[in-house]
Enzyme design. Structure first.
Site, mmCIF file in Angstrom:
data_model
loop_
_atom_site.group_PDB
_atom_site.id
_atom_site.type_symbol
_atom_site.label_atom_id
_atom_site.label_comp_id
_atom_site.label_asym_id
_atom_site.label_seq_id
_atom_site.Cartn_x
_atom_site.Cartn_y
_atom_site.Cartn_z
ATOM 1 C CG LEU A 153 -2.181 0.898 0.980
ATOM 2 C CD1 LEU A 153 -3.187 0.238 0.060
ATOM 3 C CD2 LEU A 153 -2.857 1.265 2.303
ATOM 4 N N GLY A 154 1.727 1.344 -1.035
ATOM 5 C CA GLY A 154 2.485 2.583 -1.253
ATOM 6 C C GLY A 154 1.620 3.546 -2.047
ATOM 7 N NE ARG A 155 5.436 7.303 -4.355
ATOM 8 C CZ ARG A 155 6.694 7.695 -4.184
ATOM 9 N NH1 ARG A 155 6.946 8.927 -3.801
ATOM 10 N NH2 ARG A 155 7.698 6.882 -4.412
ATOM 11 C CB ILE A 156 1.128 2.464 -7.337
ATOM 12 C CG1 ILE A 156 2.000 3.463 -8.130
ATOM 13 C CG2 ILE A 156 0.266 1.630 -8.281
ATOM 14 C CD1 ILE A 156 3.100 2.830 -8.970
ATOM 15 C CB ILE A 232 0.208 -2.612 -12.175
ATOM 16 C CG1 ILE A 232 -0.364 -2.568 -10.746
ATOM 17 C CG2 ILE A 232 -0.875 -2.816 -13.213
ATOM 18 C CD1 ILE A 232 -1.309 -1.408 -10.492
ATOM 19 N NE ARG A 234 10.573 -2.751 -12.597
ATOM 20 C CZ ARG A 234 9.959 -1.614 -12.963
ATOM 21 N NH1 ARG A 234 8.677 -1.617 -13.290
ATOM 22 N NH2 ARG A 234 10.645 -0.489 -13.042
ATOM 23 C CG ASP A 258 1.632 -3.193 -17.628
ATOM 24 O OD1 ASP A 258 1.427 -3.271 -18.867
ATOM 25 O OD2 ASP A 258 2.145 -2.196 -17.092
ATOM 26 C CD GLU A 263 8.818 -6.022 -18.785
ATOM 27 O OE1 GLU A 263 7.935 -6.598 -18.151
ATOM 28 O OE2 GLU A 263 8.976 -4.785 -18.794
ATOM 29 C CG HIS A 281 6.481 -2.495 -18.405
ATOM 30 N ND1 HIS A 281 7.654 -2.957 -17.858
ATOM 31 C CD2 HIS A 281 6.124 -1.437 -17.638
ATOM 32 C CE1 HIS A 281 7.991 -2.221 -16.815
ATOM 33 N NE2 HIS A 281 7.072 -1.290 -16.669
HETATM 34 C C1 8YV Z 1 7.783 2.623 -17.441
HETATM 35 C C2 8YV Z 1 8.195 1.711 -15.062
HETATM 36 O O1 8YV Z 1 6.978 1.793 -18.210
HETATM 37 O O2 8YV Z 1 7.816 3.440 -13.543
HETATM 38 C C3 8YV Z 1 8.358 2.369 -13.749
HETATM 39 O O3 8YV Z 1 9.053 1.824 -12.902
HETATM 40 O O4 8YV Z 1 8.636 0.632 -15.282
HETATM 41 C C4 8YV Z 1 7.368 2.375 -16.072
HETATM 42 O O5 8YV Z 1 6.790 3.544 -15.669
HETATM 43 C C5 8YV Z 1 9.117 2.548 -17.953
HETATM 44 O O6 8YV Z 1 10.133 3.010 -17.150
HETATM 45 C C6 8YV Z 1 9.162 3.228 -19.292
HETATM 46 O O7 8YV Z 1 10.111 2.679 -20.037
#
Ligand code: 8YV
Length: 315
Positions: A153-156, A232, A234, A258, A263, A281
């Site tokens: 539960l960080g910012r995102i 969403i 890693r 994503d 990848e 991604h």
């Molecule tokens: C981007 C990301 O897709 O914020 C990140 O950590 O992986 C993404 O926002 C990426 O850095 C764009 O190449």
């Protein structure tokens, strides 16, 4: 004054490339056929690295640049940057937090809706004539009012949970500790227990060695045949081998992803699965957000070489 020399690890949109080229001497690593020879040639003059979240900067790259002072990451995640190597040499690292939070949360929630309601298949149903030939599209699962878990539960994660509230969902989260800014959501420390109570499990953790495969066999099994995993963050946060097996056997209901190991060359087993939604991604991939990210990449480099405080430092 001579322009600082920057190693550019990956391409940027033209609206970022033009101002970067105006202020810095950019060495395009990604265009080099022989990467090692290119590094050996330009490395000695390089004082900054401009990279992207998923590309980072590894130990060999950093070692090839003895004058390196700063690494500016286009992305919030800096797990692909060798932080130990940076710490050892006092190299500063910056990222692009905040500006992408809402877009990443939007995409996570959109993936949940699209996958749960079967919208990709429904689109095909209309386009290929199935609607007329076969009639009604098969019924799918509802989203509103069901249970959701947010792992991290960080910012995102916070923005994801906020959006889920709008669907009257029963929300819980896991993190290192309960957050005082989340009084309405249940804190469940154990990710397995979180998964066990969730219909939808969002993975929104910043990746590190400590979080590697935090979503493993037992979390996936607890989410179960009716559950959906949405990633969403890693790929390294999930044990991909366990995920693929669970999706193939039906031990996990479905996934919306994503990010992938290796990848953009993802495991072809994903492509054969009917129960996954695959995205390239691009959670931060809107024109508005990418422009703000590019500006921060430049602002951090400019501030560093002007001797001003870094706008968004990591190290
Ligand atoms: C981007 C990301 O897709 O914020 C990140 O950590 O992986 C993404 O926002 C990426 O850095 C764009 O190449």
């Amino acid at each position: 004054m001579t322009k600082p020399e920057i190693l550019q690890v990956g391409p940027y949109p033209e609206w970022d490339q033009t101002p970067l080229d105006a202020s810095f001497t950019m060495h395009r690593y990604f265009e080099a056929e022989d990467k090692a020879a290119f590094l050996a040639h330009v490395g000695p003059a390089v004082r900054g690295i401009a990279t992207r979240g998923e590309l980072g900067a590894n130990a060999a790259m950093i070692a090839a640049c003895p004058q390196l002072q700063v690494i500016s990451v286009y992305g919030v995640g800096y797990d692909a940057v060798d932080l130990e190597a940076c710490r050892a040499r006092g190299i500063r690292v910056t990222n692009t937090p905040d500006v992408l939070t809402n877009d990443v949360a939007d995409l996570g929630v959109a993936m949940m809706l699209v996958q749960s309601r079967g919208m990709i298949g429904a689109e095909t149903w209309v386009r290929d004539g199935s609607w007329q030939a076969k009639g009604l599209y098969p019924l799918k699962r509802k989203v509103w009012g069901r249970t959701a878990g947010v792992l991290g539960l960080g910012r995102i994660g916070f923005e994801v949970a906020k959006r889920l509230q709008g669907f009257d969902m029963d929300i819980a989260y896991s993190d290192i500790a309960a957050k005082d800014y989340a009084p309405n959501w249940a804190f469940i420390a154990d990710p397995v227990a979180l998964a066990a109570r969730s219909d939808f499990l969002f993975v929104t953790l910043a990746a590190s060695a400590a979080t590697r495969h935090i979503v493993g066999k037992s979390v996936i099994a607890a989410l179960g045949p009716e559950g959906m995993l949405i990633n969403i963050s890693r790929a390294s946060n999930i044990d991909e081998a366990a995920l693929l097996e669970a999706l193939e056997t039906g031990a996990l209901g479905s996934a919306a992803l994503d990010v992938f190991e290796g990848e953009p060359k993802l495991n072809p087993r994903f492509l054969a699965l009917p129960n996954v939604l695959l995205q390239p991604h691009h959670a931060s991939g809107t024109i508005e957000t990418r422009k703000a990210m590019g500006r921060l990449v430049r602002d951090n480099l400019t501030a560093h070489f002007a001797g001003r405080p870094l706008p968004t430092p990591v190290l």
